[in-house]
Each structure stands twice: as structure tokens, then as C-alpha cells.
Design a protein around this motif. Structure first.
Motif, PDB file in Angstrom:
ATOM      1  N   THR A  65      41.307  38.256  48.028  1.00 44.41           N
ATOM      2  CA  THR A  65      41.662  38.455  46.551  1.00 44.41           C
ATOM      3  C   THR A  65      41.053  37.210  45.763  1.00 44.41           C
ATOM      4  O   THR A  65      40.875  37.720  44.716  1.00 44.41           O
ATOM      5  N   GLY A  66      40.838  36.278  46.267  1.00 46.17           N
ATOM      6  CA  GLY A  66      40.103  34.992  45.668  1.00 46.17           C
ATOM      7  C   GLY A  66      38.589  35.634  45.291  1.00 46.17           C
ATOM      8  O   GLY A  66      38.014  35.245  44.060  1.00 46.17           O
TER       9      GLY A  66
ATOM     10  N   HIS B 295      47.042  37.496  45.140  1.00 47.87           N
ATOM     11  CA  HIS B 295      46.583  36.177  45.519  1.00 47.87           C
ATOM     12  C   HIS B 295      47.674  34.960  45.353  1.00 47.87           C
ATOM     13  O   HIS B 295      47.514  34.213  46.333  1.00 47.87           O
TER      14      HIS B 295
ATOM     15  N   LEU C 129      35.596  39.779  39.135  1.00 51.22           N
ATOM     16  CA  LEU C 129      36.388  40.405  38.043  1.00 51.22           C
ATOM     17  C   LEU C 129      36.435  39.599  36.761  1.00 51.22           C
ATOM     18  O   LEU C 129      36.225  40.142  35.672  1.00 51.22           O
ATOM     19  N   SER C 130      36.428  38.253  36.993  1.00 46.25           N
ATOM     20  CA  SER C 130      36.398  37.100  35.945  1.00 46.25           C
ATOM     21  C   SER C 130      35.235  36.513  35.631  1.00 46.25           C
ATOM     22  O   SER C 130      34.928  35.857  34.642  1.00 46.25           O
TER      23      SER C 130
ATOM     24  N   ILE D 137      45.707  41.831  41.340  1.00 43.08           N
ATOM     25  CA  ILE D 137      44.900  41.139  42.457  1.00 43.08           C
ATOM     26  C   ILE D 137      45.263  39.625  42.113  1.00 43.08           C
ATOM     27  O   ILE D 137      45.674  38.968  43.334  1.00 43.08           O
ATOM     28  N   GLU D 138      45.427  39.390  41.123  1.00 45.64           N
ATOM     29  CA  GLU D 138      46.001  37.770  40.795  1.00 45.64           C
ATOM     30  C   GLU D 138      47.412  37.641  41.336  1.00 45.64           C
ATOM     31  O   GLU D 138      47.803  36.630  42.161  1.00 45.64           O
ATOM     32  N   TYR D 139      48.392  38.678  41.182  1.00 47.34           N
ATOM     33  CA  TYR D 139      49.777  38.802  41.867  1.00 47.34           C
ATOM     34  C   TYR D 139      49.269  38.466  43.374  1.00 47.34           C
ATOM     35  O   TYR D 139      50.208  37.839  43.986  1.00 47.34           O
TER      36      TYR D 139
ATOM     37  N   THR E  92      33.778  34.162  37.472  1.00 48.64           N
ATOM     38  CA  THR E  92      33.732  33.075  37.676  1.00 48.64           C
ATOM     39  C   THR E  92      32.650  32.796  38.592  1.00 48.64           C
ATOM     40  O   THR E  92      32.689  33.165  39.691  1.00 48.64           O
TER      41      THR E  92
ATOM     42  N   TYR F  87      43.000  43.438  37.440  1.00 46.81           N
ATOM     43  CA  TYR F  87      42.935  41.780  37.564  1.00 46.81           C
ATOM     44  C   TYR F  87      44.335  41.266  37.673  1.00 46.81           C
ATOM     45  O   TYR F  87      44.225  40.413  38.730  1.00 46.81           O
ATOM     46  N   LEU F  88      45.285  41.483  36.889  1.00 50.61           N
ATOM     47  CA  LEU F  88      46.644  40.900  37.118  1.00 50.61           C
ATOM     48  C   LEU F  88      47.515  41.269  38.476  1.00 50.61           C
ATOM     49  O   LEU F  88      47.954  40.320  39.127  1.00 50.61           O
TER      50      LEU F  88
ATOM     51  N   LEU G 112      38.902  38.085  42.353  1.00 50.15           N
ATOM     52  CA  LEU G 112      39.239  37.465  41.111  1.00 50.15           C
ATOM     53  C   LEU G 112      38.051  36.911  40.545  1.00 50.15           C
ATOM     54  O   LEU G 112      37.791  36.842  39.353  1.00 50.15           O
TER      55      LEU G 112
END
Length: 154
Positions: free
Chosen positions: A65-66, A10, A72-73, A6-8, A75, A3-4, A69
């Protein structure tokens, strides 16, 4: 850890979009203010290349990437901040795509003026004004999306 990472990617994509957009706007504005067709042609040439290499790759990476995310979260796409971000992303795209074609035409008009040893045609000035005006909602949308990504206010 995934997750981190992919967030990076993004966030990095958002930085590239904002940084490239700011740089392109600055350099095109400075070239335009010079009134020098050769300088404008060369600057626009580099700007078009930068838009295709940096902006386009980031614009394509952001939804991927969004989406990862979100998945994975867990959301939901119905989150208010996310739906608003997606609408603003579409708005930014609707203004960015024509801007790329305007940059190409401004480059070509400046090249023709240099080759013919003539002044820039009135169409160049009209395109520049439109390019500048399109940048306001296009860039403003991206700025708003960045704030929504961080604040998630609703």
C-alpha cells in the motif's frame, strides 16, 4: 477515490501492527508476571497465532500500500521522511522476526514445564528479558514511523 481507499488500507495496517503489538506485549507481560507456566503456555500460544494472522499480514500489506501511495501521489522515495520510515521499518523487522521465534520457544518451554510438572527453566527468563528488550526498538520504530507518516517533517 482509489488513493483514499489505499491510504485507508495503509493506515488500517499501521493500526493493526500497533494494536496487535500493544496487545501481545500486554498479555505476554501479564502472563509472565503470573509465574504460572500453564497460563504462560496458553497465552504464548494465542500470541504466536495473533502475530502470524494479524501482524504478519499487516507487515506484508504495508509496503504494497505504501508503494501504491507513492506511485499515485508521485512521491519520490528520496523524500527524507520516507527514507527514514523505510530504515525504521527495516529496524522494526530486524527486531520483530527474532521476537516471533522467542515467543514460540517461550511457549514450548512453558508447555514442557506444565507437562513435566516442573518450574519454568532459566532459559525462559532469559528469553523473556530479551523479548522485552527487543520490543523497545521494534515498537519504538513503528511509533516513529507513524509520526513520520503523519507529520512528514522533512
Amino acid at each position: 477515490m482509489l488513493y483514499l481507499f489505499i491510504e485507508y488500507l495503509h493506515v488500517l495496517g499501521a493500526i493493526v501492527i500497533l494494536g496487535t503489538g500493544t496487545g501481545i506485549a500486554f498479555f505476554m507481560l501479564m502472563a509472565h508476571r503470573s509465574g504460572d507456566a500453564a497460563f504462560i503456555a496458553k497465552t504464548a500460544e494465542v500470541v504466536v497465532i495473533a502475530d502470524f494472522i494479524f501482524t504478519l499480514s499487516s507487515v506484508l500489506l504495508q509496503p504494497v500500500t505504501g508503494g501504491l501511495l507513492m506511485w499515485l501521489s508521485s512521491t519520490a522515495i528520496t523524500e527524507g521522511w520516507l527514507m527514514t520510515s523505510l530504515v525504521l521499518y527495516a529496524v522494526a523487522g530486524l527486531f520483530w522476526v527474532p521476537v516471533v521465534f522467542m515467543q514460540i520457544e517461550m511457549r514450548d518451554l512453558a508447555r514442557a514445564a506444565v507437562a513435566g510438572a516442573t518450574p519454568l527453566p532459566p532459559r525462559y527468563d532469559m528469553l523473556f528479558r530479551r523479548w522485552f528488550l527487543f520490543g523497545i526498538p521494534g515498537f519504538g520504530s513503528v511509533m516513529a514511523i507513524l509520526w513520520l507518516m503523519i507529520a512528514k517533517p522533512f
